[in-house]
Scaffold this motif. Structure first.
Motif, short mmCIF file in Angstrom:
data_model
loop_
_atom_site.label_atom_id
_atom_site.label_comp_id
_atom_site.label_asym_id
_atom_site.label_seq_id
_atom_site.Cartn_x
_atom_site.Cartn_y
_atom_site.Cartn_z
N UNK A 44 -7.55 5.38 4.11
CA UNK A 44 -6.47 5.84 4.86
C UNK A 44 -5.04 4.53 4.52
N UNK A 45 -5.55 3.54 4.13
CA UNK A 45 -4.26 2.62 3.71
C UNK A 45 -3.64 3.00 2.26
N UNK A 88 -3.25 0.73 -9.57
CA UNK A 88 -3.83 -0.83 -9.53
C UNK A 88 -3.09 -1.59 -8.63
N UNK A 89 -1.73 -1.56 -8.25
CA UNK A 89 -0.90 -2.01 -7.57
C UNK A 89 -1.35 -1.94 -5.94
N UNK A 90 -1.76 -0.47 -5.69
CA UNK A 90 -2.28 -0.14 -4.31
C UNK A 90 -3.43 -0.97 -3.94
N UNK A 91 -4.80 -0.69 -4.90
CA UNK A 91 -5.87 -1.18 -4.83
C UNK A 91 -5.86 -2.42 -4.42
N UNK A 92 -5.24 -3.13 -5.38
CA UNK A 92 -5.09 -4.98 -5.22
C UNK A 92 -4.56 -5.04 -3.82
N UNK A 93 -3.55 -4.34 -3.57
CA UNK A 93 -2.85 -4.75 -2.25
C UNK A 93 -3.88 -4.64 -1.07
N UNK A 95 -7.05 -4.36 -1.39
CA UNK A 95 -8.24 -5.36 -1.38
C UNK A 95 -8.00 -6.57 -0.65
N UNK A 96 -6.93 -7.00 -0.79
CA UNK A 96 -6.39 -8.30 -0.23
C UNK A 96 -6.55 -8.39 1.51
N UNK A 97 -6.55 -6.95 2.02
CA UNK A 97 -6.74 -6.95 3.62
C UNK A 97 -5.43 -6.79 4.18
N UNK A 98 -4.32 -6.95 3.54
CA UNK A 98 -2.91 -6.99 4.40
C UNK A 98 -2.61 -5.81 4.99
N UNK A 99 -2.78 -4.72 4.52
CA UNK A 99 -2.53 -3.24 5.38
C UNK A 99 -2.85 -2.89 6.66
N UNK A 107 3.31 -4.74 4.85
CA UNK A 107 4.28 -5.85 5.62
C UNK A 107 5.20 -6.18 4.83
N UNK A 108 6.47 -5.89 4.94
CA UNK A 108 7.70 -6.24 4.21
C UNK A 108 7.78 -7.75 3.92
N UNK A 109 7.38 -8.56 4.81
CA UNK A 109 7.44 -10.07 4.71
C UNK A 109 6.30 -10.72 3.85
N UNK A 110 5.37 -9.89 3.33
CA UNK A 110 4.23 -10.41 2.49
C UNK A 110 4.32 -9.77 1.12
N UNK A 111 3.20 -9.84 0.36
CA UNK A 111 3.20 -9.31 -0.73
C UNK A 111 3.86 -7.75 -0.88
N UNK A 112 3.80 -7.00 -0.05
CA UNK A 112 4.60 -5.88 -0.10
C UNK A 112 5.92 -5.99 -0.55
N UNK A 113 6.67 -7.16 -0.21
CA UNK A 113 7.98 -7.09 -0.63
C UNK A 113 8.23 -6.96 -1.91
#
Length: 148
Positions: A44-45, A88-93, A95-99, A107-113
């Motif tokens: 879903x993420x 690749x960007x999406x899968x890595x993000x 994988x990090x578990x942030x979403x 989260x705009x305040x994290x790596x997704x910035x």
């Protein structure tokens, strides 16, 4: 509902301090009239992030202020544009578990910035608490209710 629950607990639970003011806030992401809440799983993420890739969406934060003689609510909106994202960007993000605990799967305040190419409105609204509008509303309420 969150603010109401905290207010009730603070008024009735002797182990908690009595609250004079309770502020609750919740943020959702809306894209093409669809509400994107917190994703339930990685699939879903990934789906949400693919939808947002290269597109503009709206972040809305509802704020509820409670005090003895006040029940006040307002909503703040911000338009956010994502750059085009590679898988690749999406899968890595993901994988990090942030979403997983964030509306719209980011989260705009994290790596997704790094994914954000433009923002129109209040950055703090996207984070989840629109600080300036909240401050302005508290000042108005304080003057109206003669708190200050």
């Amino acid at each position: 509902m969150k603010a109401n629950e905290v207010w009730k607990r603070c008024q009735s639970d002797e182990n908690l301090p009595t609250a004079d003011v309770v502020i609750g806030a919740d943020t959702v992401v809306v894209y093409k009239d669809q509400v994107l809440e917190k994703p339930k799983d990685a699939d879903q993420a990934i789906s949400m992030l693919r939808q947002l890739s290269g597109q503009t969406h709206t972040a809305l934060t509802g704020v509820h202020i409670l005090a003895k003689d006040v029940h006040y609510q307002f909503v703040t909106t911000t338009k956010v544009t994502f750059a085009s994202l590679s898988d690749d960007d999406i899968f890595e993000y993901v994988r990090q578990g942030e979403p997983f605990d964030k509306a719209g799967a980011y989260g705009i305040q994290g790596p997704a910035a790094l994914f954000i190419s433009n923002i129109e409105g209040d950055y703090w609204n996207v984070v989840g608490l629109p600080q300036h509008p909240l401050y302005q509303e508290l000042l108005k309420l304080a003057k109206t209710k003669q708190w200050i």
